[in-house]
Enzyme design. Structure first.
Site, short mmCIF file in Angstrom:
data_model
loop_
_atom_site.label_atom_id
_atom_site.label_comp_id
_atom_site.label_asym_id
_atom_site.label_seq_id
_atom_site.Cartn_x
_atom_site.Cartn_y
_atom_site.Cartn_z
N GLY A 248 4.19 3.85 4.77
CA GLY A 248 4.77 4.31 3.52
C GLY A 248 3.75 4.97 2.62
N GLU B 53 -0.29 2.91 7.46
CA GLU B 53 0.02 4.31 7.76
C GLU B 53 0.55 4.94 6.48
OE1 GLU B 53 -0.92 5.50 10.44
OE2 GLU B 53 -1.05 3.81 11.84
N CYS C 227 5.73 12.12 7.56
CA CYS C 227 4.37 11.89 7.05
C CYS C 227 3.34 12.85 7.64
CB CYS C 227 3.94 10.44 7.30
SG CYS C 227 3.88 9.97 9.04
N GLY D 265 0.98 0.81 -0.38
CA GLY D 265 -0.01 0.33 0.58
C GLY D 265 -1.07 -0.52 -0.08
#
Length: 508
Positions: free
Chosen positions: A188, A210, A244, A193
């Site tokens: 996310g 990630e 992403c 994070g």
């Protein structure tokens, strides 16, 4: 909180029993994943249609088939991955056996993402169970239909003692993060994070993050613009830019800037028609909040020149593929991850300027370079720091199981996929097995009292590899020379004998 704590406690007890460590259990669970994806393909496609307006093609290729392929890869490579890796030993350990044993970590929390709500949690789960772990999946509540599907259907296929799915939003995720896990993986945004990482640090729990970020692309003047624009358009506007590793912005060599932009706009119309709102292959923005975020990004650049698109419909959460020039490096669109169908394009002098621009910012999850010049590609690989580099394509590297997927710096850390995923969710345990005999050697050098004689022996042992290397180098020169001399002497003697015999024969 208490029910989650009891759940993790029970799963840890199952893990300690050794159930998940066996090859048979891992194989059974990987096959169960394949059955789930195969038998529930229609339901999966329906849920993805409701959440993201994904068509059947993208749902099957990007979500279902991707995970099936990964599960089959692990089934084919599981014996190799589980096998202990033997290592060489030092002279003082001659007679010993050294190897690395990959042992499962334990109970792992997987906090999934909404943009690929099947691929991301299921792919991660495949890596985790292949490594022999238990897993709790927390799907993203933003993809509510897919989350509900996973919670209702996946447990019918997987081992219920070792695989759990927990639905919910921020309160549920917060409660789960307060527990002690053996590993946490989160996919996310960077701000979330940091929250996940801070919570895991309370228990010294290792993490895989990630986090995405800005993924730049560079196009040089000698590139085939038709090929480049096809690949960039496919990668950027797939899933309405909500990927992403999608192209975040493009730097194009100044001499072909206008030709590139025109070709890119034409390509978008070819792939998504003149009216993408009516194109079945084009997705919608996940929710109203993200729709507003994308709109605000576009509005925040006062100098932006919309070359194509800019059309939106809040009710349908539709935002057209949009190509923008005139965006400044300090504008929000160039500071934040776009995660939507906005594509800023600007000119640079050459690849060196592009590299300097990339290096002046946070480390990217992925860098794309389009060039026919190997030296240019190599310079991007050597001089930029990112999770990965693709030359002359985008996104497609994800299907390669031999390539680790993960970020560096602000784009995250840790990786998974193929061998890397197995190792990431395992502890690589060092093992040295030494015989109990030959104790006289230890007494000569190792144990107290430490005498000058023992020091001399130890120094001799330390220098022995250097002496052996020198000896081998000498032999490498001596042996070929000796062989050549021997061959010359042999043929010289043989020829001399032959001539002597001829002379004797003639005289007679």
């Amino acid at each position: 909180m208490e029910q989650y704590g009891k759940m993790v406690e029970d799963m840890r007890a199952v893990f300690k029993s050794g159930k998940t460590k066996t090859r048979d259990w891992r194989v059974s669970q990987l096959n169960a994943v394949i059955r789930f994806l195969t038998e529930k393909q229609r339901e999966i496609c329906e849920a993805l249609k409701l959440d993201l307006l994904k068509d059947g093609y993208d749902s099957i290729v990007d979500e279902v088939a991707f995970c099936i392929d990964e599960a089959k890869w692990f089934l084919s490579n599981l014996n190799r991955l589980m096998k202990d890796k033997k290592k060489s030993v030092q002279l003082v350990n001659i007679g010993s056996t050294a190897y690395v044993h990959c042992e499962p970590l334990g109970v792992i929390l997987d906090i999934g993402a909404w943009n690929y709500p099947i691929q991301i949690p299921i792919s991660t789960m495949i890596n985790i169970i292949a490594a022999g772990n238990c897993i709790v999946i927390k799907p993203s509540e933003l993809a509510e239909n897919t989350s509900k599907l996973l919670a209702n259907l996946l447990p019918n296929y997987m081992d219920p003692d070792c695989v759990k799915v927990i639905e919910g939003g921020v309160p549920e995720t917060t409660a789960l993060l307060k527990l002690k896990w053996d590993h946490v993986i989160y996919t996310g945004s960077g701000p979330v994070g940091k929250i996940v990482y801070k919570a895991a640090a309370e228990h010294l729990t290792p993490c895989t993050l990630e986090l995405g970020g800005k993924c730049p692309s560079y196009v040089d003047a000698r590139s085939d613009l038709d090929s480049v624009c096809n690949r960039i358009c496919w990668a950027k506007f797939k899933n309405a830019g909500q990927t992403c590793i999608s192209v975040d912005y493009i730097m194009v060599q100044a001499s072909v800037e206008e030709a590139f932009i025109q070709k890119l706009c034409d390509t978008i119309k070819e792939q998504y028609t003149d009216n993408p709102a009516q194109c079945d292959s084009y997705c919608q923005i996940i929710n109203d909040r993200h729709f507003q975020r994308v709109s605000d990004l576009l509005d925040s650049s006062p100098g932006a020149n919309i070359r194509l698109g800019g059309v939106s419909d809040r009710t349908a959460r539709y935002f057209s593929p949009t190509v923008v020039t005139g965006v400044g490096p300090s504008d929000r669109m160039m500071q934040e991850e776009i995660f939507g169908p906005l594509l800023p394009v600007f000119a640079v002098r050459d690849h060196k300027e592009a590299i300097d621009f990339i290096n002046g910012r946070e480390k990217a999850l992925h860098v794309n370079v389009f060039s026919k010049d190997k030296a240019v590609i190599d310079e991007f690989v050597q001089r930029t720091s990112s999770g990965g580099v693709s030359a002359n394509d985008c996104i497609i590297f994800r299907i390669e199981r031999g390539l680790p997927f993960g970020g560096v710096g602000a784009s995250g850390f840790g990786c998974y996929g193929g061998d890397s995923g197995f190792e990431n969710f395992s502890h690589r345990k060092s093992v040295l097995v030494k015989p109990q005999g030959m104790e006289f050697l230890n007494k000569m050098m190792r144990y107290s009292p430490h005498t000058p004689e023992k020091m001399k022996r130890l120094q001799f042992i330390f220098k022995l590899p250097e002496r052996l290397n020198a000896l081998l180098k000498g032999l490498a020169v001596f042996v070929p020379a000796a062989v050549i001399i021997g061959v010359v002497l042999y043929f010289g003697i043989t020829k001399g004998k032959f001539l002597s015999d001829r002379c004797n024969s003639t005289l007679m």
